[in-house]
Design a protein around this motif. Sequence first.
Motif, PDB file in Angstrom:
ATOM      1  N   SER A 224      15.053   0.906 -14.740  1.00  0.00           N
ATOM      2  CA  SER A 224      14.606   1.787 -13.660  1.00  0.00           C
ATOM      3  C   SER A 224      13.348   1.288 -12.956  1.00  0.00           C
ATOM      4  CB  SER A 224      14.343   3.187 -14.232  1.00  0.00           C
ATOM      5  OG  SER A 224      13.288   3.139 -15.191  1.00  0.00           O
ATOM      6  N   SER A 225      12.840   0.118 -13.334  1.00  0.00           N
ATOM      7  CA  SER A 225      11.566  -0.342 -12.767  1.00  0.00           C
ATOM      8  C   SER A 225      11.638  -0.510 -11.252  1.00  0.00           C
ATOM      9  CB  SER A 225      11.121  -1.653 -13.426  1.00  0.00           C
ATOM     10  OG  SER A 225      12.078  -2.673 -13.220  1.00  0.00           O
ATOM     11  N   LEU A 226      12.768  -0.990 -10.734  1.00  0.00           N
ATOM     12  CA  LEU A 226      12.903  -1.148  -9.284  1.00  0.00           C
ATOM     13  C   LEU A 226      12.751   0.189  -8.578  1.00  0.00           C
ATOM     14  CD1 LEU A 226      13.629  -2.491  -6.608  1.00  0.00           C
ATOM     15  CD2 LEU A 226      16.023  -2.336  -7.241  1.00  0.00           C
ATOM     16  N   TYR A 227      13.414   1.220  -9.101  1.00  0.00           N
ATOM     17  CA  TYR A 227      13.337   2.542  -8.477  1.00  0.00           C
ATOM     18  C   TYR A 227      11.917   3.085  -8.552  1.00  0.00           C
ATOM     19  CZ  TYR A 227      18.316   2.074  -9.528  1.00  0.00           C
ATOM     20  OH  TYR A 227      19.601   1.612  -9.657  1.00  0.00           O
ATOM     21  N   ARG A 228      11.285   2.883  -9.696  1.00  0.00           N
ATOM     22  CA  ARG A 228       9.904   3.352  -9.861  1.00  0.00           C
ATOM     23  C   ARG A 228       8.976   2.617  -8.897  1.00  0.00           C
ATOM     24  NH1 ARG A 228       9.327   6.317 -14.605  1.00  0.00           N
ATOM     25  NH2 ARG A 228      11.102   6.180 -16.046  1.00  0.00           N
ATOM     26  N   ASN A 229       9.157   1.314  -8.778  1.00  0.00           N
ATOM     27  CA  ASN A 229       8.333   0.528  -7.856  1.00  0.00           C
ATOM     28  C   ASN A 229       8.520   1.002  -6.424  1.00  0.00           C
ATOM     29  OD1 ASN A 229       7.549  -1.047 -10.037  1.00  0.00           O
ATOM     30  ND2 ASN A 229       8.999  -2.695  -9.609  1.00  0.00           N
ATOM     31  N   THR A 230       9.776   1.260  -6.063  1.00  0.00           N
ATOM     32  CA  THR A 230      10.075   1.702  -4.698  1.00  0.00           C
ATOM     33  C   THR A 230       9.487   3.075  -4.428  1.00  0.00           C
ATOM     34  OG1 THR A 230      12.144   0.431  -4.788  1.00  0.00           O
ATOM     35  CG2 THR A 230      11.917   2.022  -3.001  1.00  0.00           C
ATOM     36  N   ARG A 231       9.529   3.943  -5.433  1.00  0.00           N
ATOM     37  CA  ARG A 231       8.936   5.279  -5.280  1.00  0.00           C
ATOM     38  C   ARG A 231       7.437   5.164  -5.021  1.00  0.00           C
ATOM     39  NH1 ARG A 231       9.598  10.898  -7.303  1.00  0.00           N
ATOM     40  NH2 ARG A 231       7.486  11.726  -7.481  1.00  0.00           N
ATOM     41  N   VAL A 232       6.772   4.330  -5.797  1.00  0.00           N
ATOM     42  CA  VAL A 232       5.326   4.141  -5.635  1.00  0.00           C
ATOM     43  C   VAL A 232       5.014   3.547  -4.260  1.00  0.00           C
ATOM     44  CG1 VAL A 232       3.320   2.842  -6.454  1.00  0.00           C
ATOM     45  CG2 VAL A 232       4.875   3.926  -8.105  1.00  0.00           C
ATOM     46  N   GLN A 233       5.878   2.630  -3.807  1.00  0.00           N
ATOM     47  CA  GLN A 233       5.655   1.956  -2.516  1.00  0.00           C
ATOM     48  C   GLN A 233       6.599   2.503  -1.446  1.00  0.00           C
ATOM     49  OE1 GLN A 233       5.581  -2.180  -4.800  1.00  0.00           O
ATOM     50  NE2 GLN A 233       4.963  -2.474  -2.658  1.00  0.00           N
ATOM     51  N   ILE A 234       6.767   3.789  -1.421  1.00  0.00           N
ATOM     52  CA  ILE A 234       7.755   4.389  -0.522  1.00  0.00           C
ATOM     53  C   ILE A 234       7.417   4.117   0.948  1.00  0.00           C
ATOM     54  CG2 ILE A 234       6.632   6.664  -0.437  1.00  0.00           C
ATOM     55  CD1 ILE A 234       9.536   7.849  -0.379  1.00  0.00           C
ATOM     56  N   GLU A 235       6.155   4.017   1.293  1.00  0.00           N
ATOM     57  CA  GLU A 235       5.805   3.730   2.691  1.00  0.00           C
ATOM     58  C   GLU A 235       6.219   2.306   3.069  1.00  0.00           C
ATOM     59  OE1 GLU A 235       4.927   6.001   4.845  1.00  0.00           O
ATOM     60  OE2 GLU A 235       5.090   7.432   3.187  1.00  0.00           O
ATOM     61  N   ASP A 236       6.049   1.361   2.133  1.00  0.00           N
ATOM     62  CA  ASP A 236       6.528  -0.004   2.373  1.00  0.00           C
ATOM     63  C   ASP A 236       8.046  -0.015   2.534  1.00  0.00           C
ATOM     64  OD1 ASP A 236       4.003  -1.218   2.244  1.00  0.00           O
ATOM     65  OD2 ASP A 236       4.102  -1.383   0.065  1.00  0.00           O
ATOM     66  N   PHE A 237       8.729   0.787   1.710  1.00  0.00           N
ATOM     67  CA  PHE A 237      10.188   0.864   1.777  1.00  0.00           C
ATOM     68  C   PHE A 237      10.624   1.453   3.113  1.00  0.00           C
ATOM     69  CE2 PHE A 237      14.323   2.913   0.553  1.00  0.00           C
ATOM     70  CZ  PHE A 237      15.004   1.731   0.327  1.00  0.00           C
ATOM     71  N   LYS A 238       9.926   2.456   3.583  1.00  0.00           N
ATOM     72  CA  LYS A 238      10.254   3.048   4.879  1.00  0.00           C
ATOM     73  C   LYS A 238      10.100   2.016   5.998  1.00  0.00           C
ATOM     74  CE  LYS A 238       8.997   7.827   3.721  1.00  0.00           C
ATOM     75  NZ  LYS A 238       8.030   8.936   3.979  1.00  0.00           N
ATOM     76  N   ASN A 239       9.068   1.193   5.918  1.00  0.00           N
ATOM     77  CA  ASN A 239       8.872   0.158   6.936  1.00  0.00           C
ATOM     78  C   ASN A 239      10.031  -0.841   6.934  1.00  0.00           C
ATOM     79  OD1 ASN A 239       6.431   1.204   7.869  1.00  0.00           O
ATOM     80  ND2 ASN A 239       5.208   0.024   6.416  1.00  0.00           N
ATOM     81  N   LEU A 240      10.553  -1.136   5.748  1.00  0.00           N
ATOM     82  CA  LEU A 240      11.719  -2.015   5.656  1.00  0.00           C
ATOM     83  C   LEU A 240      12.941  -1.341   6.266  1.00  0.00           C
ATOM     84  CD1 LEU A 240      11.115  -3.344   2.046  1.00  0.00           C
ATOM     85  CD2 LEU A 240      11.166  -4.756   4.119  1.00  0.00           C
ATOM     86  N   LEU A 241      13.088  -0.045   6.052  1.00  0.00           N
ATOM     87  CA  LEU A 241      14.222   0.689   6.615  1.00  0.00           C
ATOM     88  C   LEU A 241      14.162   0.707   8.145  1.00  0.00           C
ATOM     89  CD1 LEU A 241      14.560   3.728   4.158  1.00  0.00           C
ATOM     90  CD2 LEU A 241      16.068   1.741   4.350  1.00  0.00           C
ATOM     91  N   TYR A 242      12.948   0.783   8.700  1.00  0.00           N
ATOM     92  CA  TYR A 242      12.817   0.731  10.159  1.00  0.00           C
ATOM     93  C   TYR A 242      13.367  -0.592  10.692  1.00  0.00           C
ATOM     94  CZ  TYR A 242       9.845   4.923  10.279  1.00  0.00           C
ATOM     95  OH  TYR A 242       9.373   6.209  10.177  1.00  0.00           O
ATOM     96  N   ILE A 243      13.148  -1.674   9.966  1.00  0.00           N
ATOM     97  CA  ILE A 243      13.687  -2.980  10.365  1.00  0.00           C
ATOM     98  C   ILE A 243      15.212  -2.981  10.229  1.00  0.00           C
ATOM     99  CG2 ILE A 243      13.770  -5.438   9.770  1.00  0.00           C
ATOM    100  CD1 ILE A 243      10.836  -5.182   8.866  1.00  0.00           C
ATOM    101  N   VAL A 244      15.711  -2.405   9.141  1.00  0.00           N
ATOM    102  CA  VAL A 244      17.151  -2.361   8.874  1.00  0.00           C
ATOM    103  C   VAL A 244      17.911  -1.668  10.002  1.00  0.00           C
ATOM    104  CG1 VAL A 244      18.911  -1.283   7.388  1.00  0.00           C
ATOM    105  CG2 VAL A 244      16.995  -2.525   6.364  1.00  0.00           C
ATOM    106  N   VAL A 245      17.350  -0.608  10.553  1.00  0.00           N
ATOM    107  CA  VAL A 245      18.077   0.180  11.570  1.00  0.00           C
ATOM    108  C   VAL A 245      17.741  -0.237  12.995  1.00  0.00           C
ATOM    109  CG1 VAL A 245      18.197   2.143   9.993  1.00  0.00           C
ATOM    110  CG2 VAL A 245      16.354   2.051  11.680  1.00  0.00           C
ATOM    111  N   ASP A 246      16.860  -1.212  13.145  1.00  0.00           N
ATOM    112  CA  ASP A 246      16.464  -1.672  14.479  1.00  0.00           C
ATOM    113  C   ASP A 246      17.604  -2.499  15.094  1.00  0.00           C
ATOM    114  OD1 ASP A 246      15.359  -2.801  16.741  1.00  0.00           O
ATOM    115  OD2 ASP A 246      13.437  -3.272  15.795  1.00  0.00           O
TER     116      ASP A 246
END
Length: 258
Positions: free
Chosen positions: A83-105
Amino acid sequence: MDNSIIDKATSYNKQGLNKKQVDNTISCLKEFRTKFPFIENPASIATLKPDDIFKETSDEVGEFFHYLEYYFKPLGHSTIRDSSLYRNTRVQIEDFKNLLYIVVDKKKSLAEKVDANWGKIKGLGDDKQLAKKIVFCFNYESGKVLPIFSVSHLKHFLGKIADKPSLPTKYYTHGEEYACLTSELLKAKNNLPITQNWEITYFAKFLYENYSPPDREVAATNLFGERKSKNVVTRDQLELGEFVNLLGELQRKGKITG
């Protein structure tokens, strides 16, 4: 090029079960996209909650990754060992959101989306297979993606169904290579009359079941749990067996019909 591909495709196309399984998976994808309408409304990415990623109180995967990892196995499976990936992503959720903005661009190319800084979140940038799966799910309708997330697998399939594809001798990034190979495999699909109109997930499933890459073959029990020492099945077939069981569970809970 395998000259028997027409016969294999004709035979495969007669198996209604394959199409039904893919149709059910695409229905789940549409449900996922309804819950997370980031393509239609990029601003809604801001509403993604930490519990959508990982629920710390119950130590469970959140709904976002649960869809990606369990419901979408036939879309190309990527295994997370802990579960470390999920935990890391939760902690860095703002970084993950920035990646999602690129994904949907829609102005960004497939190469740019794959080459985004996924490695900023530990576990997402290793082989980028899960990142590519996220890109696929939010760019399904673009006509530029396939649910095949391994460069070596793309090369393997091209060698089987394409006549000497025109490929660059050098790539500057992993994303460029992945995007180029994906584009060439889509061209090969569209150049074959029998596969031309196939849905892309159905096409990818056909490739894995008929031209399984060497690194996907494992000795194991068969899909029904009976041990056969000489039986060899692919990982995709094992995952398909799990998926059939999952469909049964979803049908019992009334989440899907059919």
